[in-house]
Motif scaffolding. Sequence first.
Motif, short mmCIF file in Angstrom:
data_model
loop_
_atom_site.label_atom_id
_atom_site.label_comp_id
_atom_site.label_asym_id
_atom_site.label_seq_id
_atom_site.Cartn_x
_atom_site.Cartn_y
_atom_site.Cartn_z
N UNK A 191 44.69 28.54 -10.50
CA UNK A 191 45.59 29.66 -10.20
C UNK A 191 45.95 29.67 -8.71
N UNK A 192 44.95 29.39 -7.88
CA UNK A 192 45.20 29.36 -6.44
C UNK A 192 46.15 28.23 -6.09
N UNK A 193 45.96 27.06 -6.70
CA UNK A 193 46.85 25.93 -6.45
C UNK A 193 48.28 26.28 -6.84
N UNK A 194 48.46 26.97 -7.95
CA UNK A 194 49.79 27.35 -8.40
C UNK A 194 50.44 28.32 -7.42
N UNK A 195 49.64 29.26 -6.92
CA UNK A 195 50.16 30.22 -5.94
C UNK A 195 50.58 29.52 -4.65
N UNK A 196 49.75 28.56 -4.21
CA UNK A 196 50.07 27.83 -2.98
C UNK A 196 51.34 27.00 -3.16
N UNK A 197 51.49 26.38 -4.32
CA UNK A 197 52.69 25.59 -4.60
C UNK A 197 53.93 26.48 -4.63
N UNK A 199 54.29 29.43 -3.10
CA UNK A 199 54.57 29.88 -1.75
C UNK A 199 55.25 28.78 -0.93
N UNK A 200 54.77 27.55 -1.13
CA UNK A 200 55.35 26.41 -0.40
C UNK A 200 56.80 26.19 -0.82
N UNK A 201 57.08 26.30 -2.12
CA UNK A 201 58.44 26.10 -2.62
C UNK A 201 59.37 27.19 -2.10
N UNK A 202 58.88 28.44 -2.07
CA UNK A 202 59.71 29.54 -1.58
C UNK A 202 59.97 29.38 -0.09
N UNK A 203 58.97 28.91 0.64
CA UNK A 203 59.15 28.69 2.08
C UNK A 203 60.17 27.62 2.35
#
Length: 207
Positions: A191-197, A199-203
């Motif tokens: 779940x954390x990996x998905x959130x980080x991905x 956030x990275x895509x939105x950035x």
Amino acid sequence: SHTAIAFVLPRRATFQLPATRIPSPWSLRAASDGESGEEDEGGEASRARYRGYNVIGTELQCCCSDVGGSGIGTGFYRNGMCSTGDQDLGRHTVCVEVTDEFLAFSRRVGNDLSTPMPEYMFPGLKGGDIWCLCAQRWAQAYNEGKAPKLFLQATHEKTLEYVPLEILRTHALDGDESKLVMDELNVQRDKLDELLKKDSAESDSFQ
């Protein structure tokens, strides 16, 4: 001189791990003599009691706070935990349930764990007692087919410097419970990996 401990993985080739001579537990000062016992808050004993993780990556659990009804806790610090520190040269980090067979083996290789030694707050062990065993001693017993069962959640992560988790899991008394904990940890990591991905895509989209 340094020796090497060879582990025999089921259906796999052997491999070597470096190992130093296992110091006698009685050559180390026990918790009762003031050098490695209770200290002021923030001392090594305090840090060892409250800090540390087990081999599956969660908070270290108590191994045994009353060995054989003696009122004595197990562990290098005699606080019931298989915690470790700089003074613990033997790495008493494996929480095991000893058997008569293992105790006989340990006596045969020069480490009598059956005879009480009150001056070191050591009650003497009998089959069924729970104790924090030296990681290298457990490895030695494993190679001889005498390794006692253990509790993963009460075994300190430093044990992994001597024995692979795959081997420890084959002897775990809390294997099913530990697997559930590890599975939940993996779910949380995913779940954390998905959130980080995300956030990275939105950035990236704002650049």
